[in-house]
Design an enzyme around this catalytic site. Sequence first.
Site, mmCIF file in Angstrom:
data_model
loop_
_atom_site.group_PDB
_atom_site.id
_atom_site.type_symbol
_atom_site.label_atom_id
_atom_site.label_comp_id
_atom_site.label_asym_id
_atom_site.label_seq_id
_atom_site.Cartn_x
_atom_site.Cartn_y
_atom_site.Cartn_z
ATOM 1 N N GLU A 184 0.833 -1.205 0.000
ATOM 2 C CA GLU A 184 0.000 0.000 0.000
ATOM 3 C C GLU A 184 0.865 1.251 0.000
ATOM 4 O O GLU A 184 0.566 2.242 -0.671
ATOM 5 C CB GLU A 184 -0.900 0.043 1.240
ATOM 6 N N ASP B 232 0.573 4.020 -2.875
ATOM 7 C CA ASP B 232 0.153 5.392 -2.597
ATOM 8 C C ASP B 232 1.082 6.379 -3.305
ATOM 9 O O ASP B 232 0.635 7.362 -3.903
ATOM 10 C CB ASP B 232 0.159 5.644 -1.087
ATOM 11 N N ASP C 182 -7.530 -0.113 -0.095
ATOM 12 C CA ASP C 182 -6.185 -0.550 0.297
ATOM 13 C C ASP C 182 -5.642 -1.579 -0.685
ATOM 14 O O ASP C 182 -4.464 -1.546 -1.054
ATOM 15 C CB ASP C 182 -6.216 -1.135 1.707
ATOM 16 N N GLU D 141 -4.523 0.177 -3.939
ATOM 17 C CA GLU D 141 -3.217 0.813 -3.790
ATOM 18 C C GLU D 141 -2.096 -0.219 -3.775
ATOM 19 O O GLU D 141 -1.052 -0.032 -4.405
ATOM 20 C CB GLU D 141 -3.169 1.635 -2.494
#
Length: 226
Positions: free
Chosen positions: A43, A47, A116, A119
């Site tokens: 993640e 991001d 989540d 990502e």
Amino acid sequence: MEIIAWLKNRGIEIKDAELIHQAFMHSSYANEHRRHHDNERLEFMGDAVLQLYSSEHIFAVVPPLSEGQMSRLRSQLVCEKALALYGRQLKLNRFLMLGSGEEKTGGRNKDAIIADMFEAFLGALYLDQGMYAVENILNEVFDPYLEKPETVALVTDYKTKLQEYVQADDKRTVRYRLVSETGPANAPTFVMNVVVDDLVLGTGTGSSKKEAEQNAARDAFDKMVK
């Protein structure tokens, strides 16, 4: 069809299948099956990749947007609800690996879990293939909203609305404070306060900190504009 075959159909030949599968492994599954890795580290990478991709594509919008317009548009397009929407559009949540408890409580359709996962998937894809593969995925779900950026309304970003409202008169800073975290690890409940100058303006609850912050901001915004 599983995720490696899904990617192959898109012309993406994966080198490290295990890395891609890890992106879909929720902590509940990892704990239940005694796996050492879930998708949380991926993640972090995803991001960063998403921020770069979104910034580059929003910067290229014609006619050019102002810095404030770009920031507001990006917050709309990369927030939790938007990422969950992309994940559902691509039907990626069918590849999620969840613990039995999380599966039974509807985890496969929870915004926080899908966001989540999305990502983490971008992070794994970037590490395995580089940016071209990430663009292969994001161009489909992200770019259509850039054709008419002024009409984008995927979700109401109450955190941004509240920040703008509070700063209309001065430069006070809006902060979010964790009140409590309860429930099991695979189904937590967070309570957040939104605070300005040590004054609690609103409180929100959610299955993730991001969701609780949005709900707290909405609570505060609704009270302030009445």
